[in-house]
Motif scaffolding. Structure first.
Motif, PDB file in Angstrom:
ATOM      1  N   ILE A 139     180.710  27.090  66.122  1.00  0.00           N
ATOM      2  CA  ILE A 139     180.641  28.026  67.244  1.00  0.00           C
ATOM      3  C   ILE A 139     179.297  28.752  67.205  1.00  0.00           C
ATOM      4  CG2 ILE A 139     181.701  30.067  68.301  1.00  0.00           C
ATOM      5  CD1 ILE A 139     184.282  29.337  66.883  1.00  0.00           C
ATOM      6  N   ASP A 140     178.704  28.917  68.381  1.00  0.00           N
ATOM      7  CA  ASP A 140     177.490  29.713  68.470  1.00  0.00           C
ATOM      8  C   ASP A 140     177.860  31.178  68.704  1.00  0.00           C
ATOM      9  OD1 ASP A 140     174.755  30.303  68.737  1.00  0.00           O
ATOM     10  OD2 ASP A 140     174.927  30.205  70.911  1.00  0.00           O
ATOM     11  N   ASN A 141     178.549  31.408  69.809  1.00  0.00           N
ATOM     12  CA  ASN A 141     179.003  32.770  70.050  1.00  0.00           C
ATOM     13  C   ASN A 141     180.266  32.767  70.888  1.00  0.00           C
ATOM     14  OD1 ASN A 141     178.443  33.423  73.042  1.00  0.00           O
ATOM     15  ND2 ASN A 141     176.572  32.425  72.361  1.00  0.00           N
ATOM     16  N   ILE A 142     180.942  33.901  70.874  1.00  0.00           N
ATOM     17  CA  ILE A 142     182.163  34.069  71.658  1.00  0.00           C
ATOM     18  C   ILE A 142     182.041  35.383  72.426  1.00  0.00           C
ATOM     19  CG2 ILE A 142     184.615  34.637  71.467  1.00  0.00           C
ATOM     20  CD1 ILE A 142     184.938  32.477  69.492  1.00  0.00           C
ATOM     21  N   LEU A 143     182.314  35.307  73.717  1.00  0.00           N
ATOM     22  CA  LEU A 143     182.269  36.505  74.551  1.00  0.00           C
ATOM     23  C   LEU A 143     183.690  36.878  74.950  1.00  0.00           C
ATOM     24  CD1 LEU A 143     180.984  38.569  76.583  1.00  0.00           C
ATOM     25  CD2 LEU A 143     180.756  36.686  78.172  1.00  0.00           C
ATOM     26  N   THR A 194     181.358  29.444  73.210  1.00  0.00           N
ATOM     27  CA  THR A 194     180.173  28.589  73.319  1.00  0.00           C
ATOM     28  C   THR A 194     179.887  27.953  71.965  1.00  0.00           C
ATOM     29  OG1 THR A 194     179.318  30.218  74.863  1.00  0.00           O
ATOM     30  CG2 THR A 194     177.778  28.541  74.117  1.00  0.00           C
ATOM     31  N   PRO A 195     180.092  26.652  71.854  1.00  0.00           N
ATOM     32  CA  PRO A 195     179.751  26.000  70.587  1.00  0.00           C
ATOM     33  C   PRO A 195     178.258  25.656  70.538  1.00  0.00           C
ATOM     34  CG  PRO A 195     180.909  24.471  72.004  1.00  0.00           C
ATOM     35  CD  PRO A 195     180.695  25.720  72.792  1.00  0.00           C
ATOM     36  N   LEU A 196     177.807  25.275  69.359  1.00  0.00           N
ATOM     37  CA  LEU A 196     176.386  24.986  69.191  1.00  0.00           C
ATOM     38  C   LEU A 196     175.973  23.651  69.785  1.00  0.00           C
ATOM     39  CD1 LEU A 196     175.536  26.161  65.586  1.00  0.00           C
ATOM     40  CD2 LEU A 196     174.333  26.765  67.661  1.00  0.00           C
ATOM     41  N   VAL A 197     176.935  22.778  70.057  1.00  0.00           N
ATOM     42  CA  VAL A 197     176.604  21.401  70.416  1.00  0.00           C
ATOM     43  C   VAL A 197     175.841  21.333  71.745  1.00  0.00           C
ATOM     44  CG1 VAL A 197     178.717  20.845  71.680  1.00  0.00           C
ATOM     45  CG2 VAL A 197     177.602  19.092  70.310  1.00  0.00           C
ATOM     46  N   GLN A 198     174.932  20.354  71.822  1.00  0.00           N
ATOM     47  CA  GLN A 198     174.163  20.133  73.056  1.00  0.00           C
ATOM     48  C   GLN A 198     174.871  19.098  73.911  1.00  0.00           C
ATOM     49  OE1 GLN A 198     171.433  21.537  74.159  1.00  0.00           O
ATOM     50  NE2 GLN A 198     171.072  22.861  72.399  1.00  0.00           N
ATOM     51  N   LYS A 240     174.630  22.440  76.036  1.00  0.00           N
ATOM     52  CA  LYS A 240     175.432  23.634  75.780  1.00  0.00           C
ATOM     53  C   LYS A 240     176.417  23.924  76.902  1.00  0.00           C
ATOM     54  CE  LYS A 240     174.032  26.419  72.213  1.00  0.00           C
ATOM     55  NZ  LYS A 240     173.563  27.689  71.740  1.00  0.00           N
ATOM     56  N   CYS A 241     177.618  24.251  76.500  1.00  0.00           N
ATOM     57  CA  CYS A 241     178.607  24.614  77.493  1.00  0.00           C
ATOM     58  C   CYS A 241     179.455  25.742  76.942  1.00  0.00           C
ATOM     59  CB  CYS A 241     179.483  23.414  77.816  1.00  0.00           C
ATOM     60  SG  CYS A 241     180.339  22.804  76.392  1.00  0.00           S
ATOM     61  N   SER A 242     180.210  26.364  77.808  1.00  0.00           N
ATOM     62  CA  SER A 242     181.039  27.477  77.400  1.00  0.00           C
ATOM     63  C   SER A 242     182.401  27.345  78.056  1.00  0.00           C
ATOM     64  CB  SER A 242     180.359  28.781  77.814  1.00  0.00           C
ATOM     65  OG  SER A 242     181.147  29.858  77.424  1.00  0.00           O
ATOM     66  N   ARG A 243     183.439  27.299  77.252  1.00  0.00           N
ATOM     67  CA  ARG A 243     184.783  27.127  77.765  1.00  0.00           C
ATOM     68  C   ARG A 243     185.429  28.501  77.882  1.00  0.00           C
ATOM     69  NH1 ARG A 243     189.478  23.654  77.147  1.00  0.00           N
ATOM     70  NH2 ARG A 243     190.834  24.615  78.685  1.00  0.00           N
ATOM     71  N   VAL A 244     186.078  28.728  79.017  1.00  0.00           N
ATOM     72  CA  VAL A 244     186.755  30.014  79.144  1.00  0.00           C
ATOM     73  C   VAL A 244     188.255  29.816  78.952  1.00  0.00           C
ATOM     74  CG1 VAL A 244     186.792  29.839  81.663  1.00  0.00           C
ATOM     75  CG2 VAL A 244     187.151  32.049  80.598  1.00  0.00           C
ATOM     76  N   ILE A 245     188.845  30.696  78.178  1.00  0.00           N
ATOM     77  CA  ILE A 245     190.292  30.649  77.953  1.00  0.00           C
ATOM     78  C   ILE A 245     190.825  32.009  78.357  1.00  0.00           C
ATOM     79  CG2 ILE A 245     192.092  30.131  76.283  1.00  0.00           C
ATOM     80  CD1 ILE A 245     189.630  29.180  74.538  1.00  0.00           C
ATOM     81  N   LYS A 246     191.921  31.977  79.100  1.00  0.00           N
ATOM     82  CA  LYS A 246     192.442  33.245  79.613  1.00  0.00           C
ATOM     83  C   LYS A 246     193.787  33.571  78.987  1.00  0.00           C
ATOM     84  CE  LYS A 246     189.945  32.382  83.793  1.00  0.00           C
ATOM     85  NZ  LYS A 246     189.847  32.236  85.205  1.00  0.00           N
ATOM     86  N   TYR A 247     193.953  34.822  78.616  1.00  0.00           N
ATOM     87  CA  TYR A 247     195.228  35.276  78.072  1.00  0.00           C
ATOM     88  C   TYR A 247     195.714  36.441  78.910  1.00  0.00           C
ATOM     89  CZ  TYR A 247     193.523  32.691  74.076  1.00  0.00           C
ATOM     90  OH  TYR A 247     193.017  31.724  73.274  1.00  0.00           O
ATOM     91  N   GLU A 248     196.940  36.340  79.340  1.00  0.00           N
ATOM     92  CA  GLU A 248     197.510  37.450  80.090  1.00  0.00           C
ATOM     93  C   GLU A 248     197.973  38.526  79.131  1.00  0.00           C
ATOM     94  OE1 GLU A 248     200.533  36.893  83.214  1.00  0.00           O
ATOM     95  OE2 GLU A 248     199.700  34.867  83.241  1.00  0.00           O
ATOM     96  N   ILE A 249     197.583  39.731  79.415  1.00  0.00           N
ATOM     97  CA  ILE A 249     198.133  40.861  78.671  1.00  0.00           C
ATOM     98  C   ILE A 249     199.233  41.406  79.564  1.00  0.00           C
ATOM     99  CG2 ILE A 249     197.604  43.069  77.585  1.00  0.00           C
ATOM    100  CD1 ILE A 249     195.546  41.415  76.434  1.00  0.00           C
TER     101      ILE A 249
END
Lengths: 721, 736
Positions: A406-410, A474-478, A480-489
């Protein structure tokens, strides 16, 4: 009890794996090396054996739909060396040489998620359907409201009994596709396992909160006791195996967890006095999807074979590598072999790099030449995640794992939540200034250290505030892409399902009538409460029970077409439900009638029941202040001075470590209790038609110098007027 | 006085290191039974041979642990614990701010213990129970170092709130320089490989400055307060920052740095793993100890203690002729480690397995990337058959590009630097993550618009707090509103040093009382280049011909004007009322043009006026202080008399006893009141000193090279002689 020393040897990597996709094929004689059968989501089943620290592939199937399960079975009296795999709704059987001897289209509409093979019996489960085949003929099926997570079957007195573990904290026993037994367990089960001893077979199950329990199907017809229960490690159990690794004629229990720990326990299922002991622990930092014990690499050496979610296959062998030094001629792992393996791997990587270089150029070219209809399509990133309520601390454990670093997580959330630091994760967190006008209550980034595949976080929602938590990974792999996952609170996020309700409480009631259907109401409820089953019960009236982890309060929901009734001893719960259900109904433009009945007694009851916990927390807080003064101001550290102190203080000093460790957690708990009580105060008067927001300050002060009668006055003061 | 008597006698427990061990195990452990302040741990050979751990406790005592002491107890300042013969405490009764040891006296090999408190420095010879010197430091004491500096053989460098003083072994001041903010750490090291030590000073303004005798040699700007510096062999030094970063510098180049969520408390170098060269040992606030390669920062070994570290030192604690690495935790736990040759075969084989693991991980990542390209190619081949809506999967046109531009925006009510991000088609920007150090509260700034306001372009305002170049790493998530996956575009930009200044539209006449003026022998074209590089201008300025180049700037932070007039003769005048901006501009230009010596004339009437007032105030404050001190002495004698009277009346006349005690209480209250006044007075003094020193430091940066040190020395002389006019003269012209 001897502790075990195991050393890790990495064998290979495959694609992402599902649970239950690793098996060892029994060999002809006992201590001969066994073959390893392992399958991944790319649909590839491969069988290999290990020679000289390197793998030799016996056969490998072509890619296809994701393989959900791999089992080893055989004819009733023959050797158990047939490999069964299921993918989509098809089951295939291979001999150990790789010959396809069975292709069976189950005809099920759902994709098969778990499978069990026993002699001629084949049990297939989808998300909700259990189907039993005998000699590939349909022998009955069962539709389950809950999600089925695992299935096993065994013969007991010539009857075939199968057990299904369901997400809604229930394990069901079936015979002839009829439920004969529903066994409630304390936490939702994740995996089932049969622990064999000489006289007896015991059914074990692993749970989402990291425990292993014993299920007594025959006598008690329910849960017997916890076998492994460690408050320090609450990561879900992903795989269980039992095997005698140390040669004491009793099988040890080997478990693999989602946080990557592999633990070996000494257990005794029959003797209560023989405590469970942890013999070995290894953390591989990637969630374990399957583990099996046997002899894979070297004849005579037992090992634990592990496959992780990301597709790493490695062994933890009892063969100590030291033998290399003593007896390098006969030792299996000679460094020459290892270095050759490294050499080979490096060559592989170089080749891959060249290939990628070309592909990368092609990709860049296509984007610069810009044929107007060409697109950039990166396959969806596979993310293994879990978002589970930890009832003890009233927090949600969020864990994210991807197959590459993983590169970063937002993290972004549109409602108030707290992020709680987890000691284990080493990622650097940074809170960004967030603007509430942009619906950003929380904006935080986690920058991961190198080679981190997974991240564990703790989140504390506030009851009554619902929202959506979005996690961009966002993983480090080229490229680069970023997957969004949603959680309901959910609005009542800190509630969990109960199977029984303690009715000896004063209840507040909320009745809603209107022109809604059962399914409609069920979906509204699903917006408010977690752990609501996907489908409503087909019966006349659906009844669900919930408990709260922040307060010891309960909630009963019973609803049918056109009418719903809620009972809870907590006014805040009722108030939140009322608000949110009204909102849902307004959204759907359904007219509803609401009536509430508030029980004055319930406030007393709730306060009384919270009192003990509250007092304990307050004492703890006082203690930690006193201790600080004792230790820092007076510098009392040695026993001589300690003896001259009063009992109270010397006791404090004795418990110093415990108090210091608990202090930060305690202050958070105390604050939460204050908050919930304040909310209760506000909600109580909301039902009375009064707004007391301005007086919460005074109420809070009263709480700080807690006195039951004094606090109760706040609830009664207006009644007298 | 309260004496702590530990009953559990700390004993050195020797543990043998097994030959085949995979980890480095401690060779001894012991408990001090005192709480130790993080960072205040050192080790000294007070008798010349035997090392003693010396640490500051949380109750303002200095603890000396001497396991090798013979029974002859010395009285004096040091108080030997009665039950534990190994521990002695020294009451300081003031907050201890730093602790160090060093061979200070000529012709002696005994270490002298140097204790810094908030206002004093005490150099003390433990073995002989003798004060070497005890000095008041008006500027406070924040850090101390003992060592050789250039031609000075031994000097005690004391860092205060805004300056560094150097003392010789008699306590005479032999060096002085202004720093500008609280000094956090001082080391001596040979920075420029000339065989002599330079002085490296870190301060709370995020700077690491390297001084030689002629003044500032070099300067490194970090992202937050530098908390610790440690000199390493081979002309390197390591530093730690309050945000959890540690790193290593070799001259101007930073070899590496890592950031962690904990803070480095103590750093040391020691050859723990027997590699023939030392490794960097770091003790962290969470109790972790790690051992890294100095060159690369790679972690070679890790261990952890039960609570946060307080210090890591080195000494021959087992009397075996070889030093051990000694780690002290904040709870007083001590662990000793020694060089362990762990090069058994098992380690090697383990390393092999690690290599295999890493290679497999690498292969996995490569395979994944390859699969991405494969899928992409296949997707494009079958594009015709794909369902029309592929937006949710995060598929975007291959021609999607991200445009980025940086400009200044002074039209906004809050003027700022503006970052403009835009895609070239219908794709939207879901979020932008900007990583940069030192300009945000954390290390990132995130822009995440609500679903209803998603567009293909966004504007990000940036407020740069300081004039220093900043690298910003931007990650932009591009896709469609309902995509479940986004493409990430990554861009790195450097914002120039003076980004927060914008050119004014209307050219106005430049003049003013506040200016700095100097002369450079360069063509104006080159200076134009410097401006283009260091400012954020919408159009690059080009100087073709003419007499002067006049530029009018406006600061985006406070709307202040800054004008530059550059003449063809090479005379440059910068008009601004902000001295530090002027100084930054001078330094930046000098660095760009490779000027090693530059003198300048300056005029900052307001600053000069301020300086005058400050000096008068300083005098006042000092006078008040003297008066207050005599006051205290008076009261003390009164108290003594009253106590005797009270005791007398206890025996003779019990009725008047309350009267005496009431009086005593009244005086006590007065004393407390007096103390508060003195405290205020003291704080005022410190503040005044700090402001004066800051002005001098800023003024010194208006010059480059030897002129700087010359000016600073003159300033010091003027202050000591209370020569206000002279001081202003020096600041104006760099000389009297």
């Amino acid at each position: 009890m001897t502790e075990i020393e195991l050393s890790r040897i990495d064998y290979t990597i495959i694609g992402i794996t599902n649970p239950n996709c690793l098996q060892l094929i029994p060999s002809d004689s006992e201590k001969d090396p066994q073959r390893v059968a392992v399958a991944d989501v790319d649909g590839i089943l491969q069988v290999f054996s290990v020679k000289k620290d390197d793998i030799q592939i016996h056969f490998k199937t072509l890619p296809g739909p994701p393989i959900a399960s791999v089992k080893i079975a055989g004819a009733q009296d023959g050797p158990t060396d047939k490999i069964f795999v299921c993918a989509g709704n098809e089951v295939r059987g291979y001999t150990k040489k790789g010959k396809l001897f069975l292709t069976f289209d189950s005809g099920l509409t759902e994709a098969i998620s778990t499978m069990f093979v026993l002699g001629n019996d084949l049990i297939l489960c989808g998300k909700h359907v259990y189907t039993h085949f005998k000699d590939c003929k349909d022998n009955g099926s069962y539709l389950c409201g809950d999600r089925i997570v695992d299935v096993i079957a065994f013969n007991s007195n010539r009857r075939l009994i199968s057990l299904i573990a369901c997400e809604g904290r229930m394990i069901r026993a079936l015979e002839h596709a009829r439920v004969t037994l529903s066994m409630e367990v304390d936490s939702s089960p994740t995996v089932l396992h049969i622990y064999r001893t000489e006289n007896d077979d015991t059914v074990l199950f692993g749970t989402a909160d990291g425990r292993v329990g014993i299920l007594d199907v025959e006598n008690l017809q329910g849960f017997r006791r916890w076998l492994v229960s460690n408050p320090a490690s609450t990561s879900p159990i992903c795989a269980i195996d039992s095997y005698d690794l140390i040669g004491i004629d009793r099988n040890q229990l080997i478990i693999g967890r989602q946080d990557g720990s592999i633990e070996v326990y000494h257990v005794n299922t029959t003797d209560l006095s023989d405590d469970t002991k942890l013999l070995y622990k290894y953390v591989c930092n990637e969630s374990v999807s399957g583990l099996k014990c046997g002899v894979a690499a070297s004849s005579g050496y037992d090992e634990i074979l592990v496959v992780t979610y990301t597709g790493r296959v490695f062994g933890l062998t009892t063969q100590t590598i030291e033998t290399v030094v003593d007896n390098s001629a006969s030792g299996f792992i000679s460094s020459a072999d290892t270095s050759q393996k490294i050499f080979k791997l490096k060559a592989d990587i170089d080749e891959l790099k060249n290939k990628i270089l070309k592909e990368r150029e092609k990709y860049q070219l296509s984007s610069s030449l810009a044929y107007y209809n060409e697109v950039s399509a990166i396959p969806l990133l596979m993310v293994k995640d879990s978002f589970v309520l930890d009832r003890n601390s009233s927090t949600y454990n969020l864990s994210i794992e991807v197959p590459t670093a993983i590169d970063n997580i937002l993290l972004q959330c549109n409602t108030e939540i707290d992020l709680i630091d987890v000691e284990k994760n080493s990622a650097v967190v940074s809170y960004s200034q967030s603007r509430i006008t942009e619906e950003n209550y929380l904006l935080a980034t986690y920058r991961c250290q190198i080679n981190t595949n997974r991240l564990d976080l703790k989140i504390r929602p506030i009851e009554g505030k619902k929202g959506l938590l979005q996690v961009y990974v966002t993983p480090l792999v080229q490229p680069k892409c970023s997957r969004v996952i949603k959680y309901e609170i959910k609005a009542l996020s800190l509630h969990y399902r109960l199977h029984q309700l303690d009715c000896n409480r004063p209840f507040n009631a909320l009745v809603i009538k209107g022109s809604f259907s059962l399914a409609e109401f069920h979906s509204w409820l699903n917006q408010c409460l977690p752990e609501v089953p996907e489908k409503p019960q087909i019966s006349e009236k659906t009844v669900l029970y919930f408990g709260s982890s922040s307060f010891d309060s309960v909630l009963e929901c019973s609803y049918r077409k056109g009418e719903a009734e809620f009972r809870s001893d907590n006014i805040s719960t009722i108030s939140t439900l009322k608000e949110n259900l009204t909102l849902e109904a307004t959204k759907k433009k359904v007219k509803i009638e609401i009536s509430t009945a508030i029980s004055e007694e319930s406030v007393n009851f709730l306060l009384k029941s919270a009192e003990a916990k509250f007092a304990e927390r307050r004492k703890f807080a006082d203690d930690s202040i006193l201790l600080k003064a004792l230790v820092e101001e007076l510098e009392i550290a040695d026993e001589e001075t300690r003896d001259s102190l009063s009992e109270k203080y010397s006791d404090l000093l004795k418990r110093a470590g415990e108090i210091e460790r608990g202090a930060p957690d305690n202050s958070g708990c105390l604050r939460r209790i204050y908050d919930t009580l304040c909310q209760l105060y506000v909600d109580y008067y909301k039902f009375k038609g009064m707004n007391v927001e301005s007086r919460t300050g005074a109420f809070r002060e009263a709480l700080e110098t807690y006195d039951y009668d004094n606090v109760m006055k706040f609830f009664r003061i207006n009644d007298k007027k | 006085m309260f004496v702590s008597i530990p009953q559990n006698k700390p004993r050195i427990i020797l543990i043998f290191v097994a030959k085949m061990d995979r980890v480095v195990r401690p060779v001894f452990t012991l408990e001090l039974n005192y709480k130790i302040i993080p960072g205040l741990v050192t080790v000294g050979k007070y008798d010349g041979t035997h090392p003693c751990i010396t640490a500051a406790t949380t109750t303002d005592k200095v603890l000396i642990h001497s396991p090798h002491r013979r029974s002859n107890a010395t009285a004096g300042r040091v108080h030997w614990s009665e039950s534990n013969k190994e521990i002695a405490t020294l009451n300081v009764n003031q907050t201890i701010t730093c602790l160090t040891v060093g061979v200070l006296l000529p012709d002696e090999d005994k270490d002298v213990l140097i204790i810094g408190t908030s206002s004093h420095v005490l150099a003390y010879q433990v073995h002989d129970n003798k004060d070497v010197f005890y000095r008041e430091c008006a500027d406070g004491v924040k850090s101390i170092a003992v060592g050789s500096f250039k031609d000075l053989k031994t000097v005690v460098m004391v860092g205060g709130n805004s300056s560094v003083h150097g003392y010789d072994h008699e306590g005479n001041e032999i060096f002085w320089t202004a720093v500008g903010d609280i000094v956090t750490s001082i080391i001596f090291m040979d920075y420029n490989k000339d065989g002599l030590n330079e002085l490296v000073v870190s301060s709370e303004d995020f700077n690491i400055r390297i001084f030689d005798k002629n003044g500032l040699l070099s300067e490194h700007v970090e992202t937050e307060v530098v908390t610790n510096l440690v000199a390493l062999p081979d002309n390197r030094f390591t530093y730690s920052i309050s945000n959890g970063t540690i790193g290593v510098y070799e001259q101007e180049t930073r070899l590496w740095r890592v950031k962690s969520k904990h803070f480095a408390i103590s750093i040391h170098y020691y050859d723990l793993l027997g590699q023939g060269a030392p490794q960097l040992i770091t003790g962290w606030s969470n109790g972790k100890i790690d051992c890294r390669s100095i060159k690369t920062g790679e972690v070679l070994f890790k261990d952890s203690m039960n609570c946060g570290l307080s210090g890591i030192v080195e000494g021959d604690y087992r009397s075996i002729g070889k030093t051990d690495l000694i780690c002290v935790s904040s709870e007083g736990e001590v662990r000793g480690y020694t060089t362990t040759k762990s090069l058994t075969n098992s380690e090697e084989s383990g390393a092999d397995q690690n290599t295999i693991r890493e290679l497999l991980a690498h292969k996995q990542a490569l395979l994944m990337e390859l699969r991405h390209y494969d899928t992409n190619a296949k997707f494009n081949e079958n594009l015709f058959y794909e369902p029309e809506s592929f937006e949710n999967g995060g598929v975007i046109p291959a021609s999607t590009r991200l445009e980025i531009s940086v400009s200044t925006n002074d039209a906004d009510p809050k003027p700022h630097v503006e970052l403009y991000l835009c895609t070239n088609n219908s794709t939207i920007i879901r979020a932008a993550i900007i990583f940069a150090e030192g300009i945000f509260n954390g290390e990132t700034h995130v822009v995440h618009p609500p679903l209803s306001q998603l567009k293909s372009q966004i504007l990000v305002p940036l407020f740069l707090p300081k004039d220093s170049p900043v690298d910003i790493h931007i990650k932009v998530l591009v896709g469609y509103p309902n995509s479940s996956q986004f493409h990430v575009f990554e861009v790195t930009r450097q914002l120039p040093r003076f980004s927060m200044y914008t050119l004014k539209d209307k050219v106005r006449k430049t003049s003013g009382d506040n200016y700095v003026q100097f002369k450079v022998n360069e063509r104006l074209q080159r200076i134009g280049l410097w401006i283009n590089q260091n400012f954020l201008l919408s159009n690059e300025i080009e100087f073709d011909s003419g007499v002067n180049l006049c530029l009018n700037f406006k600061c985006l932070r406070d709307n202040d004007d800054m004008d530059m007039v550059m003449e063809t003769t090479g005379k440059i005048t910068i008009y601004t009322s902000n001295v530090s901006l002027a100084a930054d501009l001078v330094q930046s230009l000098a660095a760009y043009l490779n000027i090693t010596s530059l003198d300048s004339k300056s005029s900052f009437p307001q600053e000069e006026q301020k300086l005058k007032e400050l000096l008068i105030k300083l005098n006042d404050v000092q006078e008040t202080k003297l008066r207050l001190e005599t006051d205290v002495a008076d009261r003390m004698s009164q108290i003594r008399a009253l106590i005797i009277q009270a005791e007398d009346s206890r025996i003779n006349d019990i009725n008047s006893l309350p009267h005496h005690y009431n009086e005593l209480m009244a005086i006590n209250e007065e004393l407390i009141g007096g103390y508060n006044i003195r405290l205020k007075n003291y704080n005022e003094k410190v503040d005044t000193m700090k402001t004066i020193n800051t002005i001098i430091q800023k003024a010194s940066r208006l010059r480059v090279g030897p002129k700087t040190s010359n000016m600073i020395n003159l300033c010091r002389t003027c202050i000591n002689n209370n020569n206000v006019e002279g001081l202003i003269q020096v600041i104006r012209n760099g000389e009297i």
